[in-house]
Write a protein that holds these residues in place. Structure first.
Motif, PDB file in Angstrom:
ATOM      1  N   ASN A 117     -17.133  -7.856  -1.142  1.00  0.00           N
ATOM      2  CA  ASN A 117     -16.123  -7.640  -2.178  1.00  0.00           C
ATOM      3  C   ASN A 117     -15.245  -6.426  -1.920  1.00  0.00           C
ATOM      4  N   SER A 118     -15.284  -5.914  -0.680  1.00  0.00           N
ATOM      5  CA  SER A 118     -14.511  -4.699  -0.395  1.00  0.00           C
ATOM      6  C   SER A 118     -13.016  -4.894  -0.612  1.00  0.00           C
ATOM      7  N   GLU A 119     -12.520  -6.122  -0.385  1.00  0.00           N
ATOM      8  CA  GLU A 119     -11.088  -6.392  -0.577  1.00  0.00           C
ATOM      9  C   GLU A 119     -10.725  -6.579  -2.047  1.00  0.00           C
ATOM     10  N   SER A 131      -8.626   1.414  -9.333  1.00  0.00           N
ATOM     11  CA  SER A 131      -8.128   0.054  -9.124  1.00  0.00           C
ATOM     12  C   SER A 131      -6.814   0.077  -8.351  1.00  0.00           C
ATOM     13  N   ALA A 132      -5.892   0.957  -8.762  1.00  0.00           N
ATOM     14  CA  ALA A 132      -4.596   1.051  -8.086  1.00  0.00           C
ATOM     15  C   ALA A 132      -4.762   1.539  -6.648  1.00  0.00           C
ATOM     16  N   ALA A 133      -5.662   2.506  -6.448  1.00  0.00           N
ATOM     17  CA  ALA A 133      -5.864   3.066  -5.110  1.00  0.00           C
ATOM     18  C   ALA A 133      -6.469   2.060  -4.150  1.00  0.00           C
ATOM     19  N   ASN A 134      -7.236   1.098  -4.672  1.00  0.00           N
ATOM     20  CA  ASN A 134      -7.897   0.112  -3.821  1.00  0.00           C
ATOM     21  C   ASN A 134      -7.109  -1.185  -3.703  1.00  0.00           C
ATOM     22  N   THR A 135      -5.879  -1.198  -4.214  1.00  0.00           N
ATOM     23  CA  THR A 135      -5.061  -2.396  -4.117  1.00  0.00           C
ATOM     24  C   THR A 135      -4.515  -2.531  -2.709  1.00  0.00           C
ATOM     25  N   ASN A 161       0.694  -6.899  -7.565  1.00  0.00           N
ATOM     26  CA  ASN A 161       0.727  -7.217  -8.995  1.00  0.00           C
ATOM     27  C   ASN A 161      -0.423  -6.529  -9.730  1.00  0.00           C
ATOM     28  N   GLN A 162      -1.576  -6.444  -9.071  1.00  0.00           N
ATOM     29  CA  GLN A 162      -2.721  -5.766  -9.671  1.00  0.00           C
ATOM     30  C   GLN A 162      -2.434  -4.278  -9.819  1.00  0.00           C
ATOM     31  N   LYS A 163      -1.741  -3.704  -8.836  1.00  0.00           N
ATOM     32  CA  LYS A 163      -1.365  -2.293  -8.935  1.00  0.00           C
ATOM     33  C   LYS A 163      -0.475  -2.079 -10.160  1.00  0.00           C
ATOM     34  N   ASN A 206       4.532  -9.536   6.466  1.00  0.00           N
ATOM     35  CA  ASN A 206       3.121  -9.289   6.694  1.00  0.00           C
ATOM     36  C   ASN A 206       2.607  -8.407   5.562  1.00  0.00           C
ATOM     37  N   ASN A 207       1.898  -9.022   4.608  1.00  0.00           N
ATOM     38  CA  ASN A 207       1.479  -8.288   3.414  1.00  0.00           C
ATOM     39  C   ASN A 207       0.587  -7.096   3.753  1.00  0.00           C
ATOM     40  N   ASN A 208      -0.284  -7.261   4.754  1.00  0.00           N
ATOM     41  CA  ASN A 208      -1.176  -6.154   5.124  1.00  0.00           C
ATOM     42  C   ASN A 208      -0.371  -4.967   5.644  1.00  0.00           C
ATOM     43  N   ALA A 209       0.650  -5.255   6.466  1.00  0.00           N
ATOM     44  CA  ALA A 209       1.466  -4.179   7.022  1.00  0.00           C
ATOM     45  C   ALA A 209       2.261  -3.485   5.935  1.00  0.00           C
ATOM     46  N   VAL A 210       2.807  -4.265   5.009  1.00  0.00           N
ATOM     47  CA  VAL A 210       3.577  -3.678   3.902  1.00  0.00           C
ATOM     48  C   VAL A 210       2.688  -2.775   3.062  1.00  0.00           C
ATOM     49  N   ALA A 211       1.490  -3.274   2.730  1.00  0.00           N
ATOM     50  CA  ALA A 211       0.564  -2.489   1.914  1.00  0.00           C
ATOM     51  C   ALA A 211       0.165  -1.211   2.647  1.00  0.00           C
ATOM     52  N   SER A 212      -0.082  -1.336   3.965  1.00  0.00           N
ATOM     53  CA  SER A 212      -0.452  -0.166   4.753  1.00  0.00           C
ATOM     54  C   SER A 212       0.686   0.848   4.772  1.00  0.00           C
ATOM     55  N   GLY A 213       1.903   0.349   4.961  1.00  0.00           N
ATOM     56  CA  GLY A 213       3.059   1.236   4.953  1.00  0.00           C
ATOM     57  C   GLY A 213       3.236   1.932   3.623  1.00  0.00           C
ATOM     58  N   TYR A 214       3.015   1.179   2.546  1.00  0.00           N
ATOM     59  CA  TYR A 214       3.145   1.767   1.200  1.00  0.00           C
ATOM     60  C   TYR A 214       2.117   2.879   0.993  1.00  0.00           C
TER      61      TYR A 214
END
Length: 913
Positions: free
Chosen positions: A315-317, A346-350, A355-357, A483-491
């Motif tokens: 459940n880490s993701e 919750s926001a930090a682990n998004t 949308n959850q953030k 690439n959602n992972n890249a966008v999230a990482s960049g954010y």
């Protein structure tokens, strides 16, 4: 021709048998059709057609136009839906419907679909693909956001074609079109009619019930939503994933109804259907939570179960969802500080699920807002606004609150700034000089720091960008912005380095970085980027210029304070109902010289608000002051005779209740009552947001009772009186629909006619409209081309001309590093083999140009331009109004010498290309 033979397993085969069969098959099929007879061939409307004619039109319509249009539609909608982010904490969408931004991005492809399908409609009317083409046209209008034409097209399908499934599907699309167009009454009528005739359909039942359920969810009519969704689930045959999704949403609806037992049953059904892990986990969490509520269990048991889920590596993701539920439990059990901490986790682990953030930030903002800690509430509403999507149930509330808090904090800063400036101006000159010199030194230091930060950022960002853009192990698209992972990482990297900052020009060296003295940092003209740290005298001159050292400047400073105080008083009184703060700022405005021109109104407000706050003596004192100083004022008359007063004093809660009552009157077709209520409401003390909504509702009521002229006048009145509110935008959409369909609206006795869905015929000539519209557009284009060619400063492209693509930014000082980085990555990702280069230059000290070189011919330039425009928002990252993109011959590029010529070429490009 000699036949060769092949022997295998003692059987003789003719080697030409297969080729002969393929060549003879079409002939054989045609003979078979002729044998069946022409009398059995019919078009979609039941008319008989000849075999050869029918086969030709069927084949040509399907493969020449309809098939290509359907493929474009499928790919575009699929791309949109795959990028649609959801939050399991909100009611999931049954139908992923585009908002205005998404519709705008899809408009070009949807126009292609309309064009292709209109060829089927006009050239192959007898083919069996005519009804399908009309349906695709309607959907294309819907997805491009043209809900008026979408509804008209679906209406035509319902009136014209006999297929019962098609008629039911068309009714459902009419309902969705009206829903998106904010016309709840018409949407309800369409869905009710679809439900009344649903027994006649077979294939369309699932879609019709799904659309109905989505509509009732949006309306928060959860009883009807549950009933429709239950029927939709029954209509599902083999689509297991749909059954899983629908069961999850049904559980969410039952929870909204307060039927926790049924909700738990639905969530457990999701788990039993072996759902995708993320949904299964969300269903398990919901089942835990609601079982705890239904069985009266203690929260410690529920918290233990949720912590067990957190400890599970699987459940880490999904920690963001688990922390969010833990935060909701803390909030429900009156532990707001713990709730804030958990929502932050919750926001930090998004990761991907932004949308959850948004949901986590909105809950933190809500807690701070209820505590009246508006500074922090504003910060978190601001962060929510960055990520929230339009389908969030509280979207409008979040935007409205953020805007109000933005105004509140901005005006508090204005007052603080003017107070500080006045304080410094009043000091003896030696003390004033010392403070200014200290400030100059601090500003010089910050300028130097900011420039070091920029160079460090550029270096690290380029490294990060290269790694992310070319990370083959990401498992997603190679294009960074998809690439959602890249966008999230960049954010996350951005937040780590720079903090949670609002998008703004020069954000790296914004006023947040300057010493927080409240004296100079809120001056809108103070741009650190334009100041040289080595020129302290210029910095000092700028600071001294703002000090109110003369009587005229002091009056000007006081007037700025008064205006800000009046705005703050209105926000505290009308929106926040914090009467003590409202009194404070009304008194500040009233007691600050020079005298206010509307002092009588301010004194009246102070009397009224003190009464609300329970300050009877103060209220009476202000009442006497008004009567004595302004005896002839309309506000004094209002105090003498409250019943005759036109000013209606109501609280925010009362204003909301009045609007809800008017909305119910509108749904009940009591339009005259809505119009009359609006006249009183506009004279009330309600806030601007509610007044604008009420005015728009009244305009719709006028449209339901009067001709288009009166309706249009009311819509324009909404635009004029409330230009910055959402209602103005909605009024503009109606005005645009009227302009585009003027003849039709002029022919109506009532602008928004109320007619039965079954008998309306206003789209009966839709085929002719396609033909006329296309012909007029062609004529207009030919005329524009001729005029442009005769007037243009630019030369017509030669057959062998080479081209460049240009991005023109209407700001001579804007930092283009982000755009150049984006263009470089765009070229490396999608045109790696072309070795395209890009350069920049500034023309006439006001416009910056970035050019991409060089395209051998127009077709190559067009192909690059089309792909560039598809990704432009991701590559450029600026609002559309701040830049222009076009391709241009190398000869004409040399003729771009200033902003005027750029604008002229933009018009030339629009007409010619």
């Amino acid at each position: 021709m000699r036949q060769s033979f092949i022997f295998a397993n003692n059987k003789k085969y003719i080697s030409l048998q297969k080729p002969l069969k393929n060549k003879l098959f079409p002939l054989f099929w045609c003979l078979a059709l002729i044998t069946v007879g022409a009398c059995k061939m019919r078009d979609p409307m039941g008319n008989r057609i000849g075999v050869v004619k029918g086969s030709y039109h069927n084949t040509t319509a399907r493969f020449n136009a309809y098939f290509n249009a359907k493929e474009i539609f499928r790919k575009d909608v699929s791309n949109f839906e795959s990028g649609y982010t959801i939050s399991y904490s909100n009611v999931l969408p049954l139908l992923k419907l585009p908002d205005e931004g998404a519709s705008s991005g899809m408009a070009a492809n949807m126009d292609q679909i309309i064009e292709k399908c209109s060829k089927v409609v006009t050239r192959h009317k007898v083919s069996k693909w005519t009804d399908d083409s009309y349906m695709l046209v309607g959907k294309a209008y819907f997805y491009k956001g043209d809900y008026f034409d979408a509804a008209q097209t679906f209406q035509y399908i319902y009136n014209t074609f006999p297929n019962k499934d098609l008629k039911e599907e068309a009714l459902a699309w009419i309902g969705l079109s009206k829903m998106q167009d904010k016309m709840a009454e018409d949407a309800t009528a369409a869905f009710e009619m679809a439900e009344a005739n649903i027994a006649d359909a077979k294939k369309s039942k699932r879609f019709v019930y799904t659309a109905m359920a989505q509509y009732y969810i949006n309306r928060k009519s959860y009883d009807k939503a549950a009933s429709s969704l239950e029927n939709a689930i029954k209509a599902i045959k083999k689509d297991k994933l749909a059954k899983i999704n629908y069961s999850y949403v049904l559980g969410q609806i039952y929870e909204k109804q307060g039927d926790y037992a049924k909700a738990v049953e639905s969530f457990k059904k999701v788990q039993g259907l072996r759902a995708p892990y993320e949904m299964e986990l969300a269903a398990k969490i919901n089942a835990f939570r609601l079982t705890n509520l239904t069985e009266g269990g203690n929260t410690s048991d529920l918290i233990r179960k949720l912590n067990d889920l957190l400890d599970d590596e699987k459940n880490s993701e999904y920690k963001d969802q688990i922390y969010f539920v833990l935060g909701a439990i803390a909030q429900r059990t009156n532990q707001p500080d713990s709730a804030i901490s958990l929502y932050k986790l919750s926001a930090a682990n998004t990761g991907r699920n932004l949308n959850q953030k948004a949901l986590s930030y909105s809950q933190i903002a809500e807690i701070y807002f209820n505590r009246k800690d508006y500074d922090k509430a504003h910060l978190y509403y601001d962060s929510t606004r960055v990520f929230v999507q339009r389908d969030h149930p509280d979207y409008e509330k979040i935007i409205e609150r953020d805007n109000k808090l933005d105004d509140l904090i901005a005006n508090i800063k204005i007052i603080d700034r003017e107070d500080s400036l006045q304080h410094v101006a009043a000091l003896p000159e030696p003390e004033r000089t010392k403070i200014i010199d200290e400030q100059v030194a601090k500003i010089q230091s910050k300028i130097r720091e900011s420039k070091v930060d920029q160079s460090q950022y550029s270096s690290s960002y380029n490294t990060l960008a290269i790694n992310r853009f070319n990370n083959a192990e990401s498992g997603g698209s190679s294009w960074y912005f998809y690439n959602n992972n890249a966008v999230a990482s960049g954010y996350n990297e951005f937040i780590r380095r720079w903090g949670n900052r609002q998008l703004a020009d020069n954000w790296r060296i914004s006023s947040q970085g300057v010493a927080n003295t409240k004296i100079f940092d809120t001056d809108p003209g103070f741009d650190l980027k334009s100041i040289d740290a080595a020129q302290p005298d210029k910095i000092k001159a700028f600071l001294v210029k703002n000090l109110p050292l003369t009587p005229a400047k002091l009056d000007s400073s006081n007037q700025i304070k008064q205006n800000a105080a009046l705005k703050l008083a209105a926000i505290y009184s009308d929106d926040l109902e914090e009467y003590a703060s409202a009194i404070k700022y009304y008194e500040l405005a009233l007691n600050t010289p020079p005298p206010l021109h509307n002092a009588d109104e301010i004194i009246y407000n102070l009397s009224y608000i003190n009464e609300l706050a329970g300050n009877k003596e103060q209220s009476a004192a202000y009442k006497n002051r008004l009567l004595n100083q302004y005896p002839g004022s309309s506000f004094a008359n209002a105090l003498r005779n409250p019943e005759a007063s036109q000013v209606v004093d109501i609280t925010q809660t009362q204003a909301e209740q009045q609007y809800e009552m008017a909305y119910k009157d509108y749904l009940n077709r009591d339009y005259e009552k809505v119009i009359a209520s609006n006249k009183d409401f506009q004279l009330s003390k309600a806030n601007t947001y509610l007044k604008s909504k009420f005015a728009f509702l009244s305009a719709l009521a006028v449209g339901k009772t009067q001709k288009v002229g009166s309706f249009e006048a009311e819509l324009k009145k909404v635009q004029q009186e409330y230009p910055n509110e959402e209602a103005s935008k909605q009024a503009g959409q109606f005005i645009a629909s009227i302009d585009n369909n003027r003849a039709e609206f002029d022919s109506r006795e009532i602008a928004l006619e109320e007619r039965s869905i079954a008998t309306a015929t206003d789209a009966a000539s839709i085929s002719k409209r396609y033909e006329d519209q296309r012909r007029l557009e062609d004529q207009k284009r030919e005329q524009e081309l001729a005029e442009a060619e005769s007037k243009s400063y630019f030369k017509k492209p030669a057959p062998n001309a080479s081209y460049v693509l240009v991005v023109a930014v209407n700001n001579a000082t804007a930092n283009l590093n982000r755009i150049r980085l984006g263009i470089g990555q765009f070229n490396r990702t999608l045109f790696a083999d072309k070795n395209y280069t890009h350069n920049s230059k500034t023309i006439n000290n006001e416009t910056q140009l970035i050019s991409v070189n060089q395209f051998a011919d127009m077709e190559t330039a067009k192909a690059y331009y089309k792909k560039f425009m598809e990704y432009r928002n991701d590559v450029i990252g600026l609002p559309d109004e701040k830049y222009t993109v076009f391709f241009i011959t190398t000869d004409n590029f040399a003729r771009l010498i200033n902003q005027t010529t750029v604008e002229e070429y933009r018009d030339y490009f629009r007409i010619n290309f």
